[in-house]
Design a protein around this motif. Structure first.
Motif, short mmCIF file in Angstrom:
data_model
loop_
_atom_site.label_atom_id
_atom_site.label_comp_id
_atom_site.label_asym_id
_atom_site.label_seq_id
_atom_site.Cartn_x
_atom_site.Cartn_y
_atom_site.Cartn_z
N ALA A 32 0.83 -1.21 0.00
CA ALA A 32 0.00 0.00 0.00
C ALA A 32 0.86 1.25 0.00
CB ALA A 32 -0.93 -0.01 1.21
N GLY A 33 0.34 2.29 -0.67
CA GLY A 33 0.99 3.59 -0.66
C GLY A 33 2.30 3.65 -1.42
N THR A 34 2.50 2.78 -2.39
CA THR A 34 3.76 2.73 -3.12
C THR A 34 3.67 3.48 -4.43
OG1 THR A 34 4.32 0.60 -2.16
CG2 THR A 34 5.48 1.21 -4.17
N ASP A 35 4.64 4.33 -4.67
CA ASP A 35 4.76 5.05 -5.93
C ASP A 35 6.01 4.51 -6.65
OD1 ASP A 35 4.52 6.90 -7.96
OD2 ASP A 35 5.57 8.46 -6.86
N THR A 36 5.88 4.20 -7.90
CA THR A 36 6.97 3.69 -8.76
C THR A 36 7.70 2.49 -8.16
OG1 THR A 36 8.61 5.31 -7.96
CG2 THR A 36 7.34 5.90 -9.93
N GLY A 37 6.95 1.51 -7.70
CA GLY A 37 7.52 0.27 -7.21
C GLY A 37 7.52 -0.80 -8.29
N SER A 38 8.42 -1.76 -8.16
CA SER A 38 8.44 -2.90 -9.08
C SER A 38 8.85 -4.15 -8.32
CB SER A 38 9.39 -2.64 -10.25
OG SER A 38 10.72 -2.54 -9.79
N TYR A 60 4.88 -3.55 -12.20
CA TYR A 60 5.13 -2.16 -11.79
C TYR A 60 3.86 -1.57 -11.18
CZ TYR A 60 9.33 -2.68 -14.55
OH TYR A 60 10.55 -3.12 -15.03
N SER A 61 4.03 -0.77 -10.14
CA SER A 61 2.88 -0.15 -9.49
C SER A 61 2.15 0.80 -10.42
CB SER A 61 3.32 0.59 -8.22
OG SER A 61 4.27 1.60 -8.54
N SER A 74 11.49 6.68 -17.55
CA SER A 74 10.72 6.54 -16.33
C SER A 74 9.56 5.58 -16.58
CB SER A 74 10.20 7.91 -15.90
OG SER A 74 9.38 7.78 -14.79
N GLN A 75 9.28 4.72 -15.62
CA GLN A 75 8.29 3.66 -15.84
C GLN A 75 6.87 4.14 -16.03
OE1 GLN A 75 7.28 1.39 -12.11
NE2 GLN A 75 9.28 2.15 -11.58
N TYR A 76 6.56 5.39 -15.71
CA TYR A 76 5.18 5.86 -15.85
C TYR A 76 4.98 6.80 -17.03
CZ TYR A 76 7.10 9.87 -13.39
OH TYR A 76 7.88 10.92 -13.02
N GLU A 77 6.01 7.12 -17.78
CA GLU A 77 5.86 8.06 -18.89
C GLU A 77 5.37 7.35 -20.14
OE1 GLU A 77 9.48 10.21 -19.39
OE2 GLU A 77 9.31 11.17 -17.44
N HIS A 95 -1.49 1.92 -17.96
CA HIS A 95 -0.17 2.51 -17.80
C HIS A 95 -0.32 4.01 -17.54
CE1 HIS A 95 4.20 2.78 -19.32
NE2 HIS A 95 3.92 3.83 -18.60
N ASP A 96 0.00 4.42 -16.32
CA ASP A 96 -0.06 5.84 -15.96
C ASP A 96 0.75 6.03 -14.69
OD1 ASP A 96 -0.73 8.51 -16.03
OD2 ASP A 96 -2.88 8.16 -16.18
N ASP A 97 0.79 7.24 -14.21
CA ASP A 97 1.53 7.55 -12.98
C ASP A 97 0.63 7.23 -11.80
OD1 ASP A 97 3.35 8.40 -11.16
OD2 ASP A 97 3.35 10.48 -11.77
#
Length: 172
Positions: A32-38, A60-61, A74-77, A95-97
């Motif tokens: 929970a609460g993870t940004d840009t995790g893999s 990927y999160s 970057s994984q979300y771009e 696929h988004d941020d």
């Protein structure tokens, strides 16, 4: 090698819950609460995609998974899809941020069934936009299902909705 034209895209109407498959004992790989995790995920069987066999992937999160190859940015771009040097073999159900939901969010997986009919379900529970939080959000829950024998790939989505405590509509 299978040509792109060999793949068939179908749209199937699902039940009110989005047709999500029930997980009985999933393994959480991003909390929970993870940004840009893999995290790496073992599928539990050999999955053939475009005539290449894979036994694992990286999730990927930010709502996607990668079987092989480098990710060039970057994984979300989303602009990496314009990059002709992108040789990543990946699936992108959303696929988004994204950020996993603050208290009960996750990326988790489970392999179900028995050989030769196993299937791996990878499930995300996250906010629909980077700036969403516990009091202002749209909650997304979606799955990728990889099927052993058929090689089928399914994207499944629960209806998007407010998580809790939301008044009004989130801004986009």
């Amino acid at each position: 090698m299978a040509a792109f034209a060999d793949y068939i895209l179908t749209r199937e109407l699902q039940s009110v819950d989005g047709g999500l498959l029930a997980l009985t004992s999933p393994t959480t790989v991003i909390s929970a609460g993870t940004d840009t995790g893999s995290a790496a995920v073992a599928l539990g069987f050999t999955f053939s995609y475009d005539d290449v066999d894979y036994t694992s992937c990286t999730v990927y999160s930010d709502g996607w998974l990668r079987f092989a190859g480098p990710w060039p940015a970057s994984q979300y771009e989303n602009n990496v899809f314009d990059n002709l040097s992108n040789t990543s073999v990946s699936l992108h159900p959303w696929h988004d941020d994204l950020i996993t939901q603050a208290s009960t969010g996750y990326v988790r997986h489970e392999t179900l069934g028995s050989a030769p009919n196993r299937y791996c379900v990878i499930e995300w529970r996250c906010y629909g936009k980077y700036n969403h939080n516990a009091s202002h959000n749209v909650l997304l829950t979606f799955q990728v299902v990889l099927r052993e024998t058929t090689g089928n790939i399914e994207f499944r989505y629960a209806p998007a909705g407010a998580d809790y405590g939301v008044t009004g509509s989130p801004s986009y």
